[in-house]
Enzyme design. Structure first.
Site: not given
Ligand code: IMP
Length: 429
Positions: A16, A40-41, A13-14, A223
């Site tokens: 991007k 999420g973009h 969430d920087e 991520q």
């Molecule tokens: P997962 O990717 O759904 O397995 O979640 C693992 C961890 O990564 C959790 O803490 C999520 O909140 C975090 N996470 C996954 N995708 C994102 C993203 O796009 N932005 C921020 N955090 C993320």
């Protein structure tokens, strides 16, 4: 001329989306190489706001989007996202979207397992997005995953479903969750097959050709390094490698094709989900950063935790992620704060660390050492040159460069795409 890889340097969430969108307009091909629809973009183009999770951002700029083999694809989520953007006027066809034939698929049972396991973890929850990302990657390395190309071979799907259900239904039953029925899963996959197979191809061939033709490729990370399954704050991470090296393996190219690595970092820190966050602020300043920065997750809607800029973590992300330049975002959120802090080390059990150790106990115990800096009273919002920035804001950026050992090559000063100060064009290498 280089290709460019964009990765997050903190916990995601920087910002991007904006930077990738800006760079995508100058590339021919945009490639996703890891993660899935957990990302999420948000892209604002004219009067349309596109919320993308799985589709490469370049699609909204009329570029070719490629989903590489390193991604995990939920075919239902993919088709739903395509329908959503098509309702906004964008056409998505095999002309502008190609998907690696060897990409791993996320099935409904993966989401069910993800959520059932999280519920069973109780207070030790990771805070996953519940979209089945982790379980799908587990099946990939366990060599039982259904991949996109398999959908053209019903007998392969049947055989893999037997193995998958043996494994997952046992676990689901143990967790007290409903189990899955083979025929229903098979029918659903066969119904999806004609809709998704037209997008499938060996994308490595197309990318190899593009590389040899000198076509500009943008690798769009999801991520961030501190969520990397090896280098992040394990186990509070996602299930893929998010570092730039993955751009090569996750799309079917060699490491030399990746080009310049741009790391995106916010001028402060945020994190969604659980896990260590040494510079977290639970006071009024943390609240203020969250309010001003609109810190709510695009995918989850959850409020993000906020804190001071952590130069120790970003320096570590620079090293392990291969980051050559930083795009610093959301500097304007700090406007008017009388005093700013940057973390320069951690005290853990009386010892000073300049890195985050790997053991969870040490990570949780890390007490940040701060360098205090004076804030600035003027506004940085919308600045398009260094001369427009308050002197103290420039000092803050320079200090970040020193402490993270990476140059700030791009500074973003508002959500508007053109409110950007470019120091060095990443495509120039
Ligand atoms: P997962 O990717 O759904 O397995 O979640 C693992 C961890 O990564 C959790 O803490 C999520 O909140 C975090 N996470 C996954 N995708 C994102 C993203 O796009 N932005 C921020 N955090 C993320």
């Amino acid at each position: 001329m280089a290709n460019v890889a964009v990765i997050g340097a903190q916990w995601g969430d920087e910002g991007k989306g904006k930077v990738v969108d800006w760079l995508a307009s100058r590339a021919e091909i945009v490639v996703r190489f890891q993660g899935g629809h957990n990302a999420g973009h948000t892209l604002v183009v004219g009067n349309q706001t596109y919320k993308l999770s799985l589709l490469p951002s370049g699609l909204v700029r009329g570029k070719l989007g490629i989903i590489g083999n390193g991604v995990v694809v939920d075919p239902e989520a993919l088709l739903a996202e395509i329908a959503r953007v098509e309702a906004q006027g964008l056409r998505v066809t095999p002309e502008n979207l190609r998907i690696a034939e060897n990409v791993t698929l996320i099935l409904p049972l993966h989401g069910a397992i993800d959520r059932a396991r999280e519920a069973a973890r109780g207070a030790r929850q990771i805070g996953t997005t519940g979209r089945g990302i982790g379980p799908a990657y587990e099946d990939k390395v366990a060599r039982r995953a259904i991949r996109l190309a398999d959908l053209a071979e019903p007998e392969t799907v049947v055989a893999k479903l037997d193995e998958l259900l043996l494994h997952h239904n046992t676990l689901l039953a143990g967790l007290g969750a409903p189990v899955f029925e083979k025929q229903a899963l098979f029918d659903a996959l066969m119904a999806l097959a004609p809709k998704v197979l037209p997008f499938a191809e060996p994308v490595w061939e197309r990318l190899d050709q593009a590389r040899r033709d000198g076509t500009r490729i943008l690798f769009e990370g999801a991520q961030a390094v501190m969520l990397d399954v090896d280098h992040g704050t394990y186990p509070f991470v996602t299930s893929s490698n998010t570092v730039a090296a993955t751009a090569a393996a996750g799309s079917g190219l060699g490491p030399a094709a990746v080009g310049f690595v741009l790391g995106i970092a916010k001028a402060y820190s945020t994190r969604v989900g659980a896990g260590p966050f040494p510079t977290e602020l639970t006071d009024a300043t943390g609240q203020l950063l969250g309010d001003r920065g609109h810190e709510f997750g695009t995918v989850t809607g959850r409020r993000r935790r906020c804190g001071w800029f952590d130069a120790v973590l970003v320096r570590q992300a620079v090293k392990v992620g291969g980051i050559q330049g930083i795009a610093l975002t959301k500097l304007d959120v700090l406007d008017g704060l009388p005093e700013l802090r940057i973390c320069t080390g951690y005290r853990i059990g009386g010892e000073l660390f300049r890195r985050l150790p790997a053991a969870p106990g040490a990570q949780a115990a890390a007490v940040p050492e701060y360098e205090v800096m004076e804030g600035w009273s003027g506004s940085t919002q919308g600045a398009r040159s260094w001369a427009e920035l308050p002197a103290q804001a420039v000092k803050y950026v320079r200090r970040i460069e020193e402490l993270t050992e990476a140059p700030v090559t791009l500074l973003s000063t508002s959500p508007e795409r053109d409110d950007t100060i470019l120091v060095r064009d990443p495509f120039e290498g």
